[in-house]
Design a protein around this motif. Structure first.
Motif, short mmCIF file in Angstrom:
data_model
loop_
_atom_site.label_atom_id
_atom_site.label_comp_id
_atom_site.label_asym_id
_atom_site.label_seq_id
_atom_site.Cartn_x
_atom_site.Cartn_y
_atom_site.Cartn_z
N ASP A 130 0.77 -1.28 -0.04
CA ASP A 130 -0.16 0.03 0.01
C ASP A 130 0.78 1.12 -0.04
O ASP A 130 2.03 1.12 0.03
CB ASP A 130 -1.07 -0.18 1.24
CG ASP A 130 -0.41 -0.03 2.69
OD1 ASP A 130 0.84 0.56 2.59
OD2 ASP A 130 -0.94 -0.12 3.61
N GLU A 131 0.11 2.54 0.06
CA GLU A 131 0.94 3.74 -0.38
C GLU A 131 2.01 3.85 0.94
O GLU A 131 3.02 4.65 0.80
CB GLU A 131 -0.11 4.77 -0.20
CG GLU A 131 -0.78 4.77 -1.45
CD GLU A 131 -2.00 5.81 -1.75
OE1 GLU A 131 -1.85 6.54 -2.51
OE2 GLU A 131 -2.65 5.69 -0.51
N THR A 132 1.69 3.32 2.17
CA THR A 132 2.46 3.66 3.24
C THR A 132 3.82 2.70 3.36
O THR A 132 4.52 2.58 4.18
CB THR A 132 1.78 3.63 4.72
OG1 THR A 132 1.43 2.33 4.76
CG2 THR A 132 0.59 4.47 4.41
N ALA A 175 -1.46 -0.40 -8.57
CA ALA A 175 -1.45 -1.81 -8.79
C ALA A 175 -2.41 -2.48 -9.65
O ALA A 175 -2.33 -3.12 -10.80
CB ALA A 175 -1.32 -2.56 -7.64
N ILE A 176 -3.87 -1.75 -9.63
CA ILE A 176 -4.80 -2.24 -10.48
C ILE A 176 -4.59 -1.76 -12.09
O ILE A 176 -5.14 -2.46 -12.99
CB ILE A 176 -5.99 -1.70 -10.03
CG1 ILE A 176 -6.32 -0.33 -10.03
CG2 ILE A 176 -6.79 -2.14 -8.74
CD1 ILE A 176 -7.50 0.48 -9.60
N GLU A 177 -3.65 -1.02 -12.31
CA GLU A 177 -3.21 -0.53 -13.65
C GLU A 177 -2.35 -1.68 -14.36
O GLU A 177 -1.97 -1.55 -15.53
CB GLU A 177 -2.57 0.89 -13.88
CG GLU A 177 -3.78 1.93 -13.12
CD GLU A 177 -3.14 3.28 -13.23
OE1 GLU A 177 -1.88 3.20 -13.63
OE2 GLU A 177 -3.54 4.23 -12.95
N PRO A 223 2.89 -4.64 2.78
CA PRO A 223 2.39 -5.48 2.04
C PRO A 223 0.80 -5.41 2.01
O PRO A 223 0.19 -5.41 2.81
CB PRO A 223 2.81 -6.78 2.16
CG PRO A 223 4.06 -6.85 3.20
CD PRO A 223 3.97 -5.60 3.98
N THR A 224 0.38 -5.32 0.74
CA THR A 224 -1.14 -5.30 0.67
C THR A 224 -1.72 -6.84 0.78
O THR A 224 -1.06 -7.69 0.37
CB THR A 224 -1.66 -4.89 -0.69
OG1 THR A 224 -1.24 -3.63 -1.13
CG2 THR A 224 -3.16 -5.12 -0.91
N ILE A 225 -2.50 -7.10 1.72
CA ILE A 225 -2.95 -8.39 2.07
C ILE A 225 -4.39 -8.57 1.16
O ILE A 225 -5.27 -7.63 1.15
CB ILE A 225 -3.27 -8.35 3.63
CG1 ILE A 225 -2.12 -8.15 4.55
CG2 ILE A 225 -3.85 -9.77 3.90
CD1 ILE A 225 -0.90 -8.96 4.33
N LEU A 237 -6.57 -8.48 -7.21
CA LEU A 237 -6.29 -7.04 -6.39
C LEU A 237 -7.33 -6.12 -6.63
O LEU A 237 -7.24 -5.70 -7.78
CB LEU A 237 -5.08 -6.53 -6.08
CG LEU A 237 -3.77 -7.39 -5.29
CD1 LEU A 237 -2.56 -6.45 -5.62
CD2 LEU A 237 -4.15 -7.36 -4.14
N LYS A 238 -8.13 -5.74 -5.72
CA LYS A 238 -9.15 -4.80 -6.00
C LYS A 238 -8.88 -3.36 -4.75
O LYS A 238 -9.34 -2.38 -5.07
CB LYS A 238 -10.36 -5.30 -5.39
CG LYS A 238 -10.86 -6.71 -6.18
CD LYS A 238 -12.23 -6.92 -5.73
CE LYS A 238 -12.52 -8.09 -6.76
NZ LYS A 238 -11.99 -9.52 -6.45
N ASP A 239 -7.79 -3.50 -4.21
CA ASP A 239 -7.57 -2.32 -3.18
C ASP A 239 -6.98 -1.28 -3.93
O ASP A 239 -5.84 -0.91 -4.76
CB ASP A 239 -6.55 -2.84 -2.30
CG ASP A 239 -6.13 -1.67 -1.09
OD1 ASP A 239 -6.50 -0.48 -1.37
OD2 ASP A 239 -5.41 -2.09 -0.09
#
Length: 281
Positions: free
Chosen positions: A25-27, A95-97, A30-32, A79-81
């Motif tokens: 994520d931006e901070t 990431a979605i791009e 890892p994105t869960i 991933l949808k976040d």
């Protein structure tokens, strides 16, 4: 069969998190995401260091102990976040791009590992997902299909669509992947269709606990055996078609109107298929 994610309890998860190999994520953390029935994180193949780590793992954990190929599975990167970010070769972005790119880069990294391990051997890979360009690296199939006559019908058309889109090295799970075991006629008809696809694979995860195998219906096993022998006889022809596909971008399977554009009957609703220029199926 290798997956592009590590579950949170994987022994290498914390190391990969510290090294920044996951989509984050931006901070920074890892994105869960749910991967199968547990939580984990996707490897970010747009990060060259992560891709290099992947190649090293494929070599040491698989190729060095005797595996000859890689099956790159579940690489749709679901991933949808909207806050998830990817490295994107030093220019971070959402990431979605880059979701289709992750599958492509995964199979490329696996292929590079295989070439480095056995430089004199032609690499063979399978991938479940990808985007334009995947034909350079791997063979594919139409995913977890359902056991039904409808699936058999539309798998034929999916194969044609893939080939006309530049992805000829493809096939389907013969007999159907999910659902109850196919009855003997459905299974036989599926084998009849499957032997004419570049990828011929009898593969399943049947809901009733059975497994699709050539001998699953003893009363038709001799027919299935004969069909597999036809497949073997077709190997030189299929090999030539794959070379023409590589050299000239000719689709291996093709609709009849591809060869006979002036024949109006070829544009009617039909399951006829040309295998190369010379064989009508």
């Amino acid at each position: 069969n290798i997956k592009p994610a590590l579950l949170s309890d994987h022994p290498l998860y914390e190391q990969c998190a510290r090294d920044g190999f996951f989509i984050a994520d931006e901070t920074g953390p890892p994105t869960i995401a749910y991967f199968w029935d547990a939580l984990g994180s996707y490897i970010d193949f747009t990060n060259p260091r992560a891709a290099a780590w992947w190649k090293d793992q494929v070599r040491r954990a698989l190729l060095d102990i005797g595996m000859a190929a890689t099956w790159n599975d579940n690489n749709e990167c679901e991933l949808k976040d909207p806050t998830a970010r990817v490295h994107f070769f030093g220019k971070p972005r959402a990431a979605i791009e880059a979701k289709p790119l992750q599958g492509l880069l995964m199979m490329r990294a696996s292929r590079e590992a295989q070439i480095a391990h056995a430089p004199n051997r032609r690499p063979y890979l399978v991938t479940r997902a990808g985007c334009a360009g995947m034909q350079r690296y791997a063979q594919t199939w139409s995913g977890d299909n359902a056991t039904s006559w409808e699936t058999l019908k539309f798998n034929i058309r999916m194969g044609l669509g893939l080939a006309l889109s530049g992805v000829s090295n493809a096939g389907h799970d013969v007999g159907g992947f999910a659902g109850n075991a196919p009855d003997k006629e459905l299974f036989l008809r599926w084998v009849e269709a499957g032997i004419f696809m570049p990828r011929f694979s009898i593969h399943s995860w049947n809901d009733d606990g059975t497994v699709n195998e050539p001998w699953m219906h003893p009363e038709i096993t001799h027919h299935v055996s004969d069909l597999i022998k036809v497949r073997a006889r077709l190997t030189p022809y299929l090999y030539d078609l794959m070379w023409r596909y590589h050299r000239d971008f000719e689709p291996v399977v093709r609709p009849t109107f591809y060869e006979f554009p002036r024949d109006e009957t070829c544009f009617e609703d039909s399951d006829d298929v040309m295998l190369g220029r010379s064989l009508l199926v």
